[in-house]
Design an enzyme around this catalytic site. Structure first.
Site, mmCIF file in Angstrom:
data_model
loop_
_atom_site.group_PDB
_atom_site.id
_atom_site.type_symbol
_atom_site.label_atom_id
_atom_site.label_comp_id
_atom_site.label_asym_id
_atom_site.label_seq_id
_atom_site.Cartn_x
_atom_site.Cartn_y
_atom_site.Cartn_z
ATOM 1 N N HIS A 133 0.818 -1.212 0.000
ATOM 2 C CA HIS A 133 0.000 0.000 0.000
ATOM 3 C C HIS A 133 0.855 1.266 0.000
ATOM 4 O O HIS A 133 0.496 2.271 -0.607
ATOM 5 C CB HIS A 133 -0.964 -0.013 1.187
ATOM 6 C CG HIS A 133 -2.169 -0.844 0.902
ATOM 7 N ND1 HIS A 133 -2.376 -2.055 1.495
ATOM 8 C CD2 HIS A 133 -3.187 -0.653 0.042
ATOM 9 C CE1 HIS A 133 -3.499 -2.571 1.012
ATOM 10 N NE2 HIS A 133 -4.010 -1.746 0.142
ATOM 11 N N ARG A 175 -10.008 5.724 -3.631
ATOM 12 C CA ARG A 175 -9.806 4.929 -2.404
ATOM 13 C C ARG A 175 -10.197 5.797 -1.203
ATOM 14 O O ARG A 175 -9.666 6.903 -1.038
ATOM 15 C CB ARG A 175 -8.346 4.501 -2.274
ATOM 16 C CG ARG A 175 -7.921 3.393 -3.225
ATOM 17 C CD ARG A 175 -6.496 2.960 -2.910
ATOM 18 N NE ARG A 175 -6.097 1.744 -3.593
ATOM 19 C CZ ARG A 175 -5.368 1.701 -4.703
ATOM 20 N NH1 ARG A 175 -4.944 2.820 -5.261
ATOM 21 N NH2 ARG A 175 -5.026 0.552 -5.244
ATOM 22 N N ARG A 179 -14.868 3.932 -4.219
ATOM 23 C CA ARG A 179 -14.879 2.590 -3.624
ATOM 24 C C ARG A 179 -15.302 2.673 -2.162
ATOM 25 O O ARG A 179 -14.804 3.511 -1.406
ATOM 26 C CB ARG A 179 -13.494 1.939 -3.722
ATOM 27 C CG ARG A 179 -13.521 0.512 -3.196
ATOM 28 C CD ARG A 179 -12.219 -0.215 -3.419
ATOM 29 N NE ARG A 179 -11.178 0.303 -2.564
ATOM 30 C CZ ARG A 179 -9.911 -0.095 -2.635
ATOM 31 N NH1 ARG A 179 -9.543 -0.971 -3.558
ATOM 32 N NH2 ARG A 179 -8.996 0.400 -1.832
ATOM 33 N N GLU A 239 -11.498 -9.150 -7.243
ATOM 34 C CA GLU A 239 -10.188 -9.261 -6.578
ATOM 35 C C GLU A 239 -9.931 -10.657 -6.041
ATOM 36 O O GLU A 239 -8.876 -10.923 -5.468
ATOM 37 C CB GLU A 239 -10.126 -8.286 -5.400
ATOM 38 C CG GLU A 239 -10.355 -6.856 -5.800
ATOM 39 C CD GLU A 239 -10.367 -5.922 -4.609
ATOM 40 O OE1 GLU A 239 -9.360 -5.265 -4.385
ATOM 41 O OE2 GLU A 239 -11.406 -5.865 -3.913
ATOM 42 N N ASN A 242 -4.093 -6.385 -7.879
ATOM 43 C CA ASN A 242 -3.172 -6.536 -6.744
ATOM 44 C C ASN A 242 -3.651 -7.663 -5.832
ATOM 45 O O ASN A 242 -2.912 -8.580 -5.490
ATOM 46 C CB ASN A 242 -3.090 -5.241 -5.927
ATOM 47 C CG ASN A 242 -2.773 -4.046 -6.797
ATOM 48 O OD1 ASN A 242 -2.188 -4.187 -7.844
ATOM 49 N ND2 ASN A 242 -3.187 -2.865 -6.364
ATOM 50 N N ASP A 243 -4.923 -7.573 -5.453
ATOM 51 C CA ASP A 243 -5.454 -8.631 -4.601
ATOM 52 C C ASP A 243 -5.712 -9.903 -5.391
ATOM 53 O O ASP A 243 -5.488 -11.004 -4.890
ATOM 54 C CB ASP A 243 -6.732 -8.151 -3.898
ATOM 55 C CG ASP A 243 -6.388 -7.311 -2.689
ATOM 56 O OD1 ASP A 243 -5.534 -7.751 -1.886
ATOM 57 O OD2 ASP A 243 -6.923 -6.202 -2.549
ATOM 58 N N ARG A 247 0.756 -9.863 -0.744
ATOM 59 C CA ARG A 247 1.294 -8.680 -1.426
ATOM 60 C C ARG A 247 2.225 -7.865 -0.565
ATOM 61 O O ARG A 247 2.994 -7.063 -1.057
ATOM 62 C CB ARG A 247 0.142 -7.808 -1.959
ATOM 63 C CG ARG A 247 -0.792 -7.357 -0.884
ATOM 64 C CD ARG A 247 -2.073 -6.805 -1.470
ATOM 65 N NE ARG A 247 -1.922 -5.409 -1.880
ATOM 66 C CZ ARG A 247 -2.927 -4.670 -2.324
ATOM 67 N NH1 ARG A 247 -4.132 -5.191 -2.423
ATOM 68 N NH2 ARG A 247 -2.737 -3.414 -2.650
ATOM 69 N N CYS A 280 -8.127 -1.762 -12.372
ATOM 70 C CA CYS A 280 -7.597 -0.652 -11.575
ATOM 71 C C CYS A 280 -6.411 -1.083 -10.715
ATOM 72 O O CYS A 280 -5.880 -0.299 -9.954
ATOM 73 C CB CYS A 280 -8.691 -0.029 -10.703
ATOM 74 S SG CYS A 280 -9.338 -1.184 -9.492
HETATM 75 C C1 PEP Z 1 -6.345 -4.150 -6.108
HETATM 76 O O1 PEP Z 1 -6.445 -5.009 -5.233
HETATM 77 O O2 PEP Z 1 -5.829 -4.339 -7.230
HETATM 78 C C2 PEP Z 1 -6.854 -2.783 -5.839
HETATM 79 C C3 PEP Z 1 -6.913 -1.871 -6.788
HETATM 80 O O3 PEP Z 1 -7.207 -2.492 -4.551
HETATM 81 P P1 PEP Z 1 -6.145 -2.149 -3.384
HETATM 82 O O4 PEP Z 1 -4.772 -2.111 -3.987
HETATM 83 O O5 PEP Z 1 -6.560 -0.862 -2.787
HETATM 84 O O6 PEP Z 1 -6.329 -3.315 -2.447
HETATM 85 MG MG MG Z 2 -7.673 -4.598 -3.514
#
Ligand code: PEP
Ligand code: MG
Length: 584
Positions: free
Chosen positions: A234, A342, A378, A472, A495-496, A506, A541
């Site tokens: 993050h 976010r 979101r 995700e 990402n998730d 991650r 995203c």
């Molecule tokens: C993701 O998981 O790709 C995402 C955009 O959400 P975050 O990175 O805020 O978990």
């Molecule tokens: Mg995510």
């Protein structure tokens, strides 16, 4: 069509945050100790992984988060009593001064109610009973100042937590916070808060947690170096969104860099120079200028042309943001809208559950620069590594596999209601959509949709905002046929999706080689989502959307919309114009 001058102004704002360029001179790599023994610190090049592009120059601020349990216990004798008392008194004075400053600052930013938290803390430190109790414990137990603080404040916090009144019970957290501030002061650390970094700071940290990053600001932090920071941590995402160059994965960083060292950061190539000599500085300045000129040209082209591939496919490029500052940058960079707003920083920065009104005010203010564009807000994605203090979420054995995102929202109806009412309110003025985070089962979506419909009816709102599901988890990706009945769009959070598909955390530096977000397995899932979604639009995203080298592959999966960190928008738009999508 915008004038060249307007584009230049836009560029200046944007380029300040996004300089990219060549690597530093390989010859400067030196693994010998940094101090040459004569007081002058030697130049040193550090190699890590570029996690947020751009170049920056600044002074190091070494961020050491002191854990409370680190303070040692030792017994004192009669001759040390006065010294320890003086240390306690000095710590109290220091903390009082900081509290006064913080109260003023917060009052300006968030209002009087939030500032009162700090004023109440000041009152406790001024309380003669508390001071007397500290002196009594010191004299009777003959222990050092740190242990006196820990003992007295632990008892005090417990007393508050045992109270019947809920508001007073919550004061326990404020007492813990006071204790932490005093311990930091006793350790000689006055600026533990990243809120007050001086201008031109390069933040040097072992690892940044989301709660730390809430305070990062472009106006002070020009670059970040970290021992641990994968591209989807993050902290790295935040740095990218803020347009702050960042290099992660540099071992023994805190043992190498000292506060005040001059640092050059190259977040594009993943390198940094500590205490550069004149030659290295000249090389840096030249690269910085060259990149600037190239960017100026590109920013102008981007501000006047649409994003279409060579064979005519339109690919809107949206931005990922979390504040008004980001939205402004996104608009300056030519983003076609906001694909991911976010909301975690807003909810993590307050001590109490924000009301729908305060969230709506925050949204209105933040979204103003993007009025008229599509904006997807979101819903709060907390749990796992992000916990607002007012929810008191208990620790879990597997936080990333536990209560997170929509799961938390289903358990805390007030939290969901405040957000939906705020978005509904704002939807009367802005083209907002609602994105549901961490969907796994169909009822995650139907629950939110039914709440949205109920509140809209109560508020007399007939036309609902667009509603979208974040994809995700593999479960959500494999359930598109069911989910699409309830939503207007999908947004793939790679990402998730990567962490749950590749079974590699991650934020876990030990498995970064398994965290492959462009793995064929992930691309196949994306393709499946696009295919199964039928006419429901799908965007990406996650950080993968910002990878220029992967974009041709994403277009081949059928993806036709991307949302990336604001500062990346011009580069992505430029790259897309040069792509020919053979499968089309
Ligand atoms: C993701 O998981 O790709 C995402 C955009 O959400 P975050 O990175 O805020 O978990
Ligand atoms: Mg995510």
């Amino acid at each position: 069509m915008k004038s060249l001058n307007c584009a230049r102004k836009t560029y200046r704002n944007w380029a300040r945050h996004t300089k990219t360029g060549s690597n530093f001179d390989e010859n400067t790599i030196d693994t010998r100790p940094i101090n040459n023994g004569r007081g002058r610190r030697k130049m040193l090049t550090l190699i890590g992984k570029g996690v947020s592009p751009g170049m920056a120059q600044g002074k190091a601020f070494v961020y050491k988060d002191v854990l409370l349990r680190d303070s040692e216990l030792y017994l004192i004798d009669d001759t040390q009593i006065d010294d320890e008392k003086t240390r306690v008194k000095k710590a109290i004075d220091d903390v009082n001064k900081c509290l006064t400053i913080d109260a003023k600052q917060i009052e300006g930013k968030l209002g009087k109610q939030s500032a009162d938290i700090f004023r109440a803390q000041e009152a406790i430190l001024h309380d003669s009973h508390v001071i007397k109790e500290m002196n009594r414990v010191l004299e009777t137990k003959m222990i050092n100042a740190e242990q006196v603080v820990r003992t007295v404040f632990r008892v005090l916090a417990r007393r508050f937590r045992d109270m019947d009144n809920e508001v007073l019970r919550e004061r326990g957290d404020d007492i813990d916070d006071l204790s932490r501030r005093l311990l930091l002061s006793l350790a000689g650390i006055h600026a533990h808060s990243l809120e007050k970094l001086p201008a031109n700071t390069v933040l040097v940290a072992r690892r940044l947690l989301p709660s730390d990053t809430v305070f990062l600001s472009r106006s002070s932090t020009v670059g970040v170096l970290a021992e641990f920071a994968g591209p989807t941590a993050h902290a790295a995402i935040l740095a990218r969104e803020l347009g702050i160059p960042c290099v992660g994965g540099i071992p023994d960083l805190l043992e190498t860099v000292q506060a005040g060292d001059v640092v050059l950061v190259d977040g594009t190539t993943g390198s940094a120079v500590i205490n550069p000599n004149r030659q290295a500085l000249q090389k840096y300045n030249k690269a910085f200028d060259e990149v600037g000129k190239r960017r100026e040209k590109m920013a102008y082209v981007n501000s006047v042309e649409r994003t279409v591939t060579l064979d005519g496919i339109k690919v809107p490029i949206m931005a990922n943001v979390r504040s008004r500052e980001d939205v402004e940058l996104a608009m300056q960079c030519g983003a076609d809208g906001i694909g991911l707003f976010r909301t975690e920083p807003f909810f993590l920065s307050t001590k109490h559950l924000p009301s729908d009104k305060s969230f709506a005010t925050f949204l209105r203010n933040s979204l103003e620069p993007a009025r008229g564009r599509h904006i997807d807000v979101r819903l709060l994605d907390i749990g796992a590594d992000k916990n607002p203090i007012y929810l008191h979420l208990p620790p879990e054995p597997d936080p990333f596999l536990g209560r997170r995102g929509v799961r938390v929202l289903r358990e805390y109806p007030d939290l969901l209601e405040a957000q939906l009412r705020a978005v509904l309110d704002v939807s009367q003025e802005f083209r907002v959509g609602v994105l549901i985070p961490m969907v796994t089962v169909e009822s995650d979506v139907t629950h939110v949709v039914s709440r949205l419909q109920k509140f809209a009816a109560e508020m007399g709102i007939r036309s609902l905002p667009r509603i979208g599901a974040m994809i995700e988890t593999p479960a959500a990706a494999l359930s598109i046929a069911y989910l699409r009945k309830h939503v207007d769009f999908f947004s793939i959070g790679t990402n998730d999706l990567t962490q749950y598909t590749m079974a590699a955390g991650r934020e876990n530096p030990l498995v970064t080689e398994y965290f492959i977000d462009d793995h064929p397995a992930i691309l196949r899932i994306i393709e499946l989502v696009v295919r199964e979604s039928g006419t429901t639009p799908v965007s990406i995203c996650g950080e993968l959307a910002g990878r220029i080298d992967i974009i041709p592959k994403l277009l081949l999966t059928g993806i036709r919309s991307l949302s990336v960190a604001a500062a990346l928008v011009p580069d992505i738009k430029f790259a897309i114009r040069g792509i020919e999508n053979k499968a089309h």
